[in-house]
Design a protein around this motif. Structure first.
Motif, PDB file in Angstrom:
ATOM      1  N   VAL A 232      35.729  24.029  55.294  1.00 58.87           N
ATOM      2  CA  VAL A 232      35.997  25.441  54.986  1.00 58.87           C
ATOM      3  C   VAL A 232      37.379  25.767  55.536  1.00 58.87           C
ATOM      4  N   LEU A 233      38.252  26.278  54.676  1.00 50.38           N
ATOM      5  CA  LEU A 233      39.588  26.669  55.118  1.00 50.38           C
ATOM      6  C   LEU A 233      39.558  28.103  55.639  1.00 50.38           C
ATOM      7  N   ALA A 234      39.960  28.277  56.921  1.00 48.25           N
ATOM      8  CA  ALA A 234      40.106  29.631  57.482  1.00 48.25           C
ATOM      9  C   ALA A 234      41.533  30.080  57.173  1.00 48.25           C
ATOM     10  N   LEU A 235      41.657  30.946  56.188  1.00 44.60           N
ATOM     11  CA  LEU A 235      42.980  31.298  55.661  1.00 44.60           C
ATOM     12  C   LEU A 235      43.516  32.544  56.380  1.00 44.60           C
ATOM     13  N   ASP A 236      43.888  32.339  57.642  1.00 47.64           N
ATOM     14  CA  ASP A 236      44.286  33.471  58.484  1.00 47.64           C
ATOM     15  C   ASP A 236      45.799  33.709  58.449  1.00 47.64           C
ATOM     16  N   VAL A 237      46.311  33.935  57.259  1.00 47.13           N
ATOM     17  CA  VAL A 237      47.730  34.318  57.128  1.00 47.13           C
ATOM     18  C   VAL A 237      47.735  35.767  56.628  1.00 47.13           C
ATOM     19  N   TYR A 238      48.886  36.429  56.733  1.00 52.49           N
ATOM     20  CA  TYR A 238      48.963  37.817  56.268  1.00 52.49           C
ATOM     21  C   TYR A 238      49.318  37.940  54.787  1.00 52.49           C
TER      22      TYR A 238
ATOM     23  N   ARG B 214      49.842  37.484  50.837  1.00 55.32           N
ATOM     24  CA  ARG B 214      49.079  37.155  49.638  1.00 55.32           C
ATOM     25  C   ARG B 214      49.605  35.879  48.964  1.00 55.32           C
ATOM     26  N   GLU B 215      50.920  35.823  48.750  1.00 59.25           N
ATOM     27  CA  GLU B 215      51.511  34.681  48.040  1.00 59.25           C
ATOM     28  C   GLU B 215      51.262  33.376  48.785  1.00 59.25           C
ATOM     29  N   ARG B 216      51.486  33.449  50.090  1.00 60.86           N
ATOM     30  CA  ARG B 216      51.306  32.242  50.902  1.00 60.86           C
ATOM     31  C   ARG B 216      49.835  31.806  50.869  1.00 60.86           C
ATOM     32  N   ALA B 217      48.948  32.778  50.957  1.00 59.47           N
ATOM     33  CA  ALA B 217      47.518  32.462  50.927  1.00 59.47           C
ATOM     34  C   ALA B 217      47.145  31.785  49.603  1.00 59.47           C
ATOM     35  N   LEU B 218      47.642  32.342  48.502  1.00 58.35           N
ATOM     36  CA  LEU B 218      47.291  31.776  47.195  1.00 58.35           C
ATOM     37  C   LEU B 218      47.869  30.370  47.050  1.00 58.35           C
ATOM     38  N   GLU B 219      49.073  30.179  47.564  1.00 57.87           N
ATOM     39  CA  GLU B 219      49.698  28.854  47.451  1.00 57.87           C
ATOM     40  C   GLU B 219      48.911  27.807  48.259  1.00 57.87           C
ATOM     41  N   ILE B 220      48.539  28.162  49.492  1.00 58.01           N
ATOM     42  CA  ILE B 220      47.779  27.203  50.316  1.00 58.01           C
ATOM     43  C   ILE B 220      46.414  26.933  49.675  1.00 58.01           C
TER      44      ILE B 220
ATOM     45  N   PRO C 196      43.041  39.236  59.271  1.00 56.55           N
ATOM     46  CA  PRO C 196      44.500  39.134  59.054  1.00 56.55           C
ATOM     47  C   PRO C 196      44.874  39.180  57.575  1.00 56.55           C
ATOM     48  N   LEU C 197      44.172  38.399  56.741  1.00 56.60           N
ATOM     49  CA  LEU C 197      44.539  38.365  55.320  1.00 56.60           C
ATOM     50  C   LEU C 197      44.087  39.633  54.593  1.00 56.60           C
ATOM     51  N   ILE C 198      42.928  40.150  54.951  1.00 55.73           N
ATOM     52  CA  ILE C 198      42.459  41.373  54.279  1.00 55.73           C
ATOM     53  C   ILE C 198      43.377  42.550  54.627  1.00 55.73           C
ATOM     54  N   LEU C 199      43.803  42.624  55.881  1.00 61.79           N
ATOM     55  CA  LEU C 199      44.721  43.708  56.272  1.00 61.79           C
ATOM     56  C   LEU C 199      46.106  43.503  55.680  1.00 61.79           C
ATOM     57  N   GLY C 200      46.511  42.235  55.564  1.00 64.24           N
ATOM     58  CA  GLY C 200      47.855  41.952  55.062  1.00 64.24           C
ATOM     59  C   GLY C 200      47.965  42.031  53.552  1.00 64.24           C
ATOM     60  N   ALA C 201      46.919  41.640  52.854  1.00 69.18           N
ATOM     61  CA  ALA C 201      47.031  41.492  51.397  1.00 69.18           C
ATOM     62  C   ALA C 201      46.065  42.390  50.624  1.00 69.18           C
ATOM     63  N   GLY C 202      45.124  43.010  51.321  1.00 71.14           N
ATOM     64  CA  GLY C 202      44.170  43.877  50.624  1.00 71.14           C
ATOM     65  C   GLY C 202      42.943  43.104  50.150  1.00 71.14           C
ATOM     66  N   LEU C 203      41.892  43.865  49.880  1.00 68.23           N
ATOM     67  CA  LEU C 203      40.602  43.263  49.540  1.00 68.23           C
ATOM     68  C   LEU C 203      40.638  42.493  48.214  1.00 68.23           C
ATOM     69  N   ASP C 204      41.552  42.884  47.313  1.00 64.33           N
ATOM     70  CA  ASP C 204      41.617  42.211  46.011  1.00 64.33           C
ATOM     71  C   ASP C 204      41.981  40.734  46.129  1.00 64.33           C
ATOM     72  N   VAL C 205      42.493  40.338  47.284  1.00 63.04           N
ATOM     73  CA  VAL C 205      42.865  38.935  47.466  1.00 63.04           C
ATOM     74  C   VAL C 205      41.628  38.030  47.350  1.00 63.04           C
TER      75      VAL C 205
END
Ligand code: O7E
Length: 211
Positions: free
Chosen positions: A5-11, A13-19, A35-44
């Protein structure tokens, strides 16, 4: 079978999608946290599911009264989450309020040193709660494989153990699986590496070798 399971704790959106795109071949699921929900929003959540085509775990560690847990979890399941992580110490009514809406994962013991202060001493009660509530899974610490074995020995058959604390926090993926975990959660060791795909592949192979 995939167990990573990848813990995608970046802020970002683009970086998260790329990883997610780079590593998805080796993942059972992706876990998103604050971190990601606050940084990129729930739609991520939906975007990640479309990009990686794997289950999505929303790790909000809900710890509130039943009504508030329900209000939060409702939004998160609606956004596309397949599993929501809840704390067990708030009691079974708070956990069940989330379980009525979808699959839950209960925190039974955490991986950091401070977990020995308050959570570990009540782990037996949290295991009992999990056995009664029958969630999809529970969280147990890869930093203490002997605790994974203990939790496994007390846990009802069929409840999965997901374990964070591998890599950056010092735990070993192979040892965690050998101790009885079903899935291993890895964050920084993958997303901070120069080649996340290669790192994820290595964890995947280590986990396959441990079975
Ligand atoms: O140390 P890392 O970078 O590999 O990330 C570990 C991830 O697992 C991170 O998202 C952290 O919030 C989470 N985690 C723990 O590290 N320890 C725990 O005890 C519990 C979790 C977790 O996933 O909780 C789910 C309830």
């Amino acid at each position: 079978m995939k167990r990573l399971v990848l813990a995608l704790d970046v802020y970002e959106r683009e970086r998260a999608l790329e990883i997610a795109r780079e590593t998805s071949d080796y993942l059972w699921a992706i876990k998103v946290n604050w971190p990601l929900i606050l940084g990129a929003g729930l739609d991520v959540i939906k975007e990640l599911k479309e990009t990686a085509n794997v289950p999505l775990i929303a790790d909000l560690k809900l710890a509130d009264i039943p009504n508030t847990n329900r209000l939060i979890a409702g939004k998160v399941f609606e956004a596309g989450a397949d599993y929501v992580i809840v704390h067990g110490f708030t009691g079974r009514d708070s956990v069940n309020a989330v379980k009525e809406l979808g699959e839950v994962i209960i925190v039974v013991e955490m991986s950091h040193p401070g977990a020995e202060e308050f959570i570990q001493p009540v782990a037996d009660g949290l295991i009992k709660l999990a056995n009664d509530v029958r969630p999809f899974g529970v969280i147990a610490p890869a930093t203490r494989p002997e605790r994974i074995s203990y939790i496994r020995s007390k846990l009802r058959d069929g409840i999965k153990i997901l374990t964070p604390g591998v890599g950056a926090q010092g735990g070993s993926a192979k040892k965690a699986l050998e101790a009885g975990a079903d899935y291993v959660i890895v964050g920084r060791s993958i997303y901070e590496s120069k080649n996340p795909r290669e790192k994820a592949r290595k964890f995947h192979e280590e986990l396959m070798g441990a079975i």
